[in-house]
Design a protein around this motif. Structure first.
Motif, PDB file in Angstrom:
ATOM      1  N   UNK A  84       0.848  -1.201   0.000  1.00  0.00           N
ATOM      2  CA  UNK A  84       0.000   0.000   0.000  1.00  0.00           C
ATOM      3  C   UNK A  84       0.877   1.242   0.000  1.00  0.00           C
ATOM      4  N   UNK A  85       0.440   2.254  -0.753  1.00  0.00           N
ATOM      5  CA  UNK A  85       1.149   3.528  -0.777  1.00  0.00           C
ATOM      6  C   UNK A  85       0.189   4.581  -1.343  1.00  0.00           C
ATOM      7  N   UNK A  86       0.724   5.761  -1.670  1.00  0.00           N
ATOM      8  CA  UNK A  86      -0.072   6.846  -2.241  1.00  0.00           C
ATOM      9  C   UNK A  86       0.426   7.166  -3.641  1.00  0.00           C
ATOM     10  N   UNK A  87      -0.514   7.455  -4.538  1.00  0.00           N
ATOM     11  CA  UNK A  87      -0.233   7.820  -5.925  1.00  0.00           C
ATOM     12  C   UNK A  87      -0.825   9.212  -6.123  1.00  0.00           C
ATOM     13  N   UNK A  88       0.021  10.197  -6.460  1.00  0.00           N
ATOM     14  CA  UNK A  88      -0.421  11.580  -6.575  1.00  0.00           C
ATOM     15  C   UNK A  88      -0.306  12.050  -8.020  1.00  0.00           C
ATOM     16  N   UNK A  89      -1.399  12.610  -8.544  1.00  0.00           N
ATOM     17  CA  UNK A  89      -1.445  13.174  -9.892  1.00  0.00           C
ATOM     18  C   UNK A  89      -1.878  14.637  -9.765  1.00  0.00           C
ATOM     19  N   UNK A  90      -1.858  15.389 -10.853  1.00  0.00           N
ATOM     20  CA  UNK A  90      -2.360  16.771 -10.787  1.00  0.00           C
ATOM     21  C   UNK A  90      -3.842  16.832 -10.381  1.00  0.00           C
ATOM     22  N   UNK A  91      -4.551  15.703 -10.476  1.00  0.00           N
ATOM     23  CA  UNK A  91      -5.980  15.670 -10.160  1.00  0.00           C
ATOM     24  C   UNK A  91      -6.271  15.242  -8.729  1.00  0.00           C
ATOM     25  N   UNK A  92      -5.246  14.844  -7.976  1.00  0.00           N
ATOM     26  CA  UNK A  92      -5.465  14.453  -6.593  1.00  0.00           C
ATOM     27  C   UNK A  92      -4.611  13.268  -6.170  1.00  0.00           C
TER      28      UNK A  92
END
Length: 151
Positions: A84-92
């Motif tokens: 598990x981790x976090x994926x960050x894009x310009x949309x959130x």
């Protein structure tokens, strides 16, 4: 630590239900190796707003992918385990969950370019923000550049 300029070819296959998509990308990068650890750094869409710098850290039975740029993530893939981790894009920002089903690589660290990482294959099931995103297969070929010298 040994450093070699390389050509990188990444083929990503995404299977979602009955649909299948294949994306092929090529880049240049640097391969670093010592004992049973490798680091591969390369950029996609270099010089563009969508540029992403990718670092792969490969150790026995574990691959960590670090991406910085238009998308940001740091995720470890361990064979047979949920990650598990976090994926960050310009949309959130979205939670990223994976189940790694295949992690294979060919190469051995050493003092010769031909002994370093040559190929990597990872297959995993992906969920983003709790929604199944499909099965991903990433195949990476690493070729030393003809004029490369060991550094």
């Amino acid at each position: 630590m040994l450093s070699i300029p390389v050509n990188v070819k990444v083929v990503t296959t995404i299977q979602q239900d009955q649909e299948k998509e294949t994306i092929e990308e090529e880049s240049v990068g640097k391969l670093y190796g010592e004992e049973e650890r490798y680091f591969l750094r390369y950029s996609m869409n270099e010089g563009q707003e969508s540029e992403v710098q990718t670092t792969l850290k490969l150790e026995p039975n574990q691959l960590t992918i670090i991406r910085q740029g238009s998308v940001t993530m740091r995720h470890s893939f361990i064979l047979g385990e949920v990650g598990r981790s976090w994926y960050t894009t310009p949309y959130g920002r979205m939670e990223m969950t994976t189940m790694t089903t295949q992690l294979e690589y060919d190469g051995k660290a050493g003092s010769q370019a031909s002994h370093l990482l040559q190929s990597l294959l990872i297959t995993y099931q992906l969920w983003l923000a709790g929604q199944e995103a499909g099965q991903f297969r990433i195949a990476i070929q690493v070729l030393s550049q003809p004029s490369s010298r060991l550094m």
